[in-house]
Design an enzyme around this catalytic site. Structure first.
Site, PDB file in Angstrom:
ATOM      1  N   PRO A 124       0.884  -1.183  -0.116  1.00 29.33           N
ATOM      2  CA  PRO A 124      -0.179   0.028   0.082  1.00 29.33           C
ATOM      3  C   PRO A 124       1.039   1.379  -0.133  1.00 29.33           C
ATOM      4  O   PRO A 124       0.507   2.352  -0.590  1.00 29.33           O
ATOM      5  CB  PRO A 124      -0.647  -0.120   1.421  1.00 29.33           C
ATOM      6  CG  PRO A 124      -0.742  -1.585   1.465  1.00 29.33           C
ATOM      7  CD  PRO A 124       0.805  -2.104   1.145  1.00 29.33           C
ATOM      8  N   TYR A 125       1.894   1.347   0.778  1.00 29.54           N
ATOM      9  CA  TYR A 125       2.759   2.603   0.969  1.00 29.54           C
ATOM     10  C   TYR A 125       3.448   2.557  -0.420  1.00 29.54           C
ATOM     11  O   TYR A 125       3.601   3.850  -0.982  1.00 29.54           O
ATOM     12  CB  TYR A 125       3.587   2.193   2.061  1.00 29.54           C
ATOM     13  CG  TYR A 125       4.667   3.465   2.157  1.00 29.54           C
ATOM     14  CD1 TYR A 125       4.449   4.583   2.743  1.00 29.54           C
ATOM     15  CD2 TYR A 125       6.165   3.337   1.878  1.00 29.54           C
ATOM     16  CE1 TYR A 125       5.093   5.737   2.937  1.00 29.54           C
ATOM     17  CE2 TYR A 125       7.073   4.470   1.915  1.00 29.54           C
ATOM     18  CZ  TYR A 125       6.294   5.561   2.599  1.00 29.54           C
ATOM     19  OH  TYR A 125       7.467   6.588   2.647  1.00 29.54           O
ATOM     20  N   SER A 126       4.089   1.612  -0.816  1.00 31.70           N
ATOM     21  CA  SER A 126       4.864   1.834  -2.327  1.00 31.70           C
ATOM     22  C   SER A 126       3.858   2.013  -3.338  1.00 31.70           C
ATOM     23  O   SER A 126       4.349   2.947  -4.088  1.00 31.70           O
ATOM     24  CB  SER A 126       5.331   0.343  -2.571  1.00 31.70           C
ATOM     25  OG  SER A 126       6.237  -0.238  -1.587  1.00 31.70           O
ATOM     26  N   SER A 143       1.150   3.822  -3.159  1.00 25.56           N
ATOM     27  CA  SER A 143       0.857   5.226  -2.935  1.00 25.56           C
ATOM     28  C   SER A 143       1.877   6.190  -3.252  1.00 25.56           C
ATOM     29  O   SER A 143       1.280   7.210  -3.738  1.00 25.56           O
ATOM     30  CB  SER A 143       0.119   5.196  -1.370  1.00 25.56           C
ATOM     31  OG  SER A 143       1.110   5.379  -0.672  1.00 25.56           O
TER      32      SER A 143
END
Length: 227
Positions: A133-135, A137
């Site tokens: 999710p972080y990557s 986003s």
């Protein structure tokens, strides 16, 4: 740097945002911090477009926008990620950046000068394991900034994005130790970055000294990114 310029720094009470706010103040910029944390000049959730628009009306003209508000999100394989955790990560990291850009860019265009500095991550270029999710986003923030830079290219407003490797900030205190060890091991300098090192790049991108760069991705990675 003109003392009359105003910068809005989201996530300005900790980590990269706090470092950026401190560094911009050294250039005699009036800094307004926007955060959900105590002590912020404006306590606003960047995921709420109405609240961001209201903040824009309260602040008045903003010349520099630094989008530093962000969360790491869950640490797990993609197929184990809860739907609401995925949505929350994108809400803060992507929608938050979108909301502030929408609220503050029209005024910059009207005045013919502005600087937008979005904070992404090397994860958005490389993809970190167990951090999908972080990557994803942060990849979205990079793509958003590339488009934005082209849209604003003849307006006097420049938009660029910084992609740090792992930096020693409170946000990374919540990163799983194995994930943190992995992303640190990828840095040839064999150390974490320091917030003030990123803030120096922010200050340059927010200044008159940068004039022919927009929609660009600036890596600050201790040698991790060499392309």
């Amino acid at each position: 740097m003109s003392a009359s310029r105003t910068a809005l720094v989201t996530g300005g009470m900790s980590g990269l945002g706090k470092a950026a706010a401190t560094r911009l103040a050294e250039d005699r910029v009036r800094v307004v911090t926007l955060d959900i944390a105590d002590g912020a000049d404006l306590r606003v959730d960047v995921t709420d477009p109405a609240a961001v628009r209201a903040a824009a009306a309260t602040i008045g003209p903003v010349d520099i926008l630094v989008n530093s508000a962000g969360i790491v999100g869950p640490n797990a394989p993609l197929w184990e990620i809860a739907h609401d955790s995925w949505e929350r990560t994108f809400a803060v990291n992507v929608r938050g950046t979108f909301n502030t850009c929408q609220a503050f860019i029209p005024g910059m265009i009207e005045r013919g000068w502005g600087r937008i500095v979005n904070i992404a991550s090397m994860a958005g270029k490389d993809g970190n394991p167990n951090m999908s999710p972080y990557s994803a986003s942060k990849a979205a923030v990079i793509g958003l900034t590339k488009s934005l830079g082209k849209e604003l290219a003849t307006s006097g407003v420049l938009a660029n994005v910084i992609s740090p490797a792992v930096i020693e900030t409170p946000m990374n205190a919540s990163t799983a130790p194995d994930a943190l060890a992995h992303i640190t091991s990828l840095i040839p300098m064999k150390r974490l970055g320091r917030p003030e090192e990123v803030a120096e790049l922010v200050a340059w991108l927010a200044s008159d000294k940068v004039s022919f760069s927009t929609g660009a991705v600036y890596d600050i990675s201790g040698g991790r990114a060499t392309y």
